[in-house]
Design a protein around this motif. Structure first.
Motif: not given
Ligand SMILES: Nc1ncnc2c1ncn2[C@@H]1O[C@H](COP(=O)(O)OP(=O)(O)O)[C@@H](O)[C@H]1O
Ligand SMILES: [Mg+2]
Length: 319
Positions: A230, A255-256, A251-253, A248-249, A221
């Motif tokens: 991931e 962003l997070s 983009l989510d990854t 989707k995964l 992170e």
């Protein structure tokens, strides 16, 4: 609240603290024991011990008075070779302070930032002051240093700090700082730092601000990278034909963890080689496509369009 910077706090103070560069340290020790050394050229990537070793040399040569016998310059800060020359001239004018060593030391960092003309001027400066000064030049690429300088120096090539040494450094700092490295965290630190010990220290220090227990997730992170698993999952989803879920995964990854399209492509490229559900040919084609996407992004292409295109390509690799 600690304000000290760990890269400085843990900077090697003696030869045996410069880790993983054993051949270099051995040869340098021999010069220092004789209190006689040629000009030195240290080349190699960042965070491998070039500056640290130069400072150790001065401590060993001059003892207490090492500060006064060392001039540290940075070729990219100093607004050109003229400033370097003037500062060297002023410094070289006086003899070594209370010391049995007949010379003083000038450390010039980022020497490869100098143009060829500036390097020719530097070569003259080195020669004009050789009676009173030894130069230690550091650079990332020795190929950018002109031959007449290289031939006047003993050249030392620093390598990225090895994985096992990086692990030792990480564990040592964690112990001294009272941090717990939980499962996978040490490996993650080492993977992210890529042989750069400064990066390792900085990352560890940023993690420590957040928590005394350092997890693999926290490391990635703070490094703004996804965990390798991931990225693997994203690629596996695409390879299974589930393009929507892969997209989707990803983009989510992103962003997070807060990383960019370019970072995503680099990570996909890194994982491509070990991707189990692809054959050799598929892996190579994926790597080739990563190269193209990376180039397009560097030319200003839209990162989401490029990432989707790359994932679509992965999905099409499905047998
Ligand atoms: N070989 C090494 N052994 C131990 N620590 C190192 C080594 N190389 C770098 N470090 C750590 O990284 C920091 C930066 O190293 P430095 O010598 O300034 O790297 P360089 O000049 O090669 O970019 C040091 O203060 C030290 O904490
Ligand atoms: Mg340095």
């Amino acid at each position: 609240m600690e304000l000290d910077i760990w890269t400085e706090k843990y900077r090697p103070k003696g030869f045996d603290e410069v880790l993983g560069q054993d051949d270099i340290v051995k040869r340098i020790r021999a010069f220092v024991e004789k209190k006689n050394m040629p000009h030195l050229l240290f080349s190699g990537p960042a965070g491998t011990g070039k500056t640290s070793l130069a400072l150790v040399i001065c401590r060993e040569l001059f003892g207490e008075s090492w500060h006064g016998n060392l001039l540290e310059l940075n070729a990219s800060d100093e607004r050109g070779i003229d400033v370097v020359r003037t500062r060297v001239k002023d410094f070289a004018r006086t003899h070594a302070l209370d010391s049995k060593v007949p010379f003083k030391v000038i450390y010039l960092d980022e020497s490869d930032a100098l143009t060829r003309d500036a390097q020719h001027a530097l070569r003259r400066t080195i020669e004009d002051n050789a009676r009173t000064c030894r130069f230690i030049l550091s650079c990332n690429y020795s190929s950018k240093i002109i031959d007449p300088i290289q031939s006047r120096c003993a050249v030392f090539r620093f390598r990225p700090v090895e994985t096992s040494v990086m692990l030792t450094i990480a564990r040592n700092v964690a112990e001294k700082e009272g941090l717990e490295l939980s499962g996978g965290a040490a490996d993650a630190l080492v993977a992210v730092a890529e042989g750069d010990a400064r990066r390792l220290h900085n990352l560890l220090q940023s993690c420590a601000v957040v928590s005394r227990t350092i997890t693999e997730r926290l490391v990635y992170e703070l490094a703004s990278m996804a965990r390798p698993q991931e990225i693997d999952t994203v690629l596996e989803l695409a390879l299974k034909g589930d393009f929507t879920a892969a997209r989707k995964l990803l983009l989510d990854t992103m962003l997070s963890y807060g990383f960019s399209g370019l970072d995503a492509i680099k990570q996909i490229q890194q994982q491509a080689l070990s991707l189990k559900s692809l054959d050799d040919r598929g892996r190579l084609r994926l790597i080739e496509h990563c190269g193209e996407a990376e180039f397009r992004l560097s030319e200003g292409a839209d990162e989401f369009v490029q990432l989707e295109a790359l994932l679509a390509f992965v999905a099409l690799l499905r047998k």
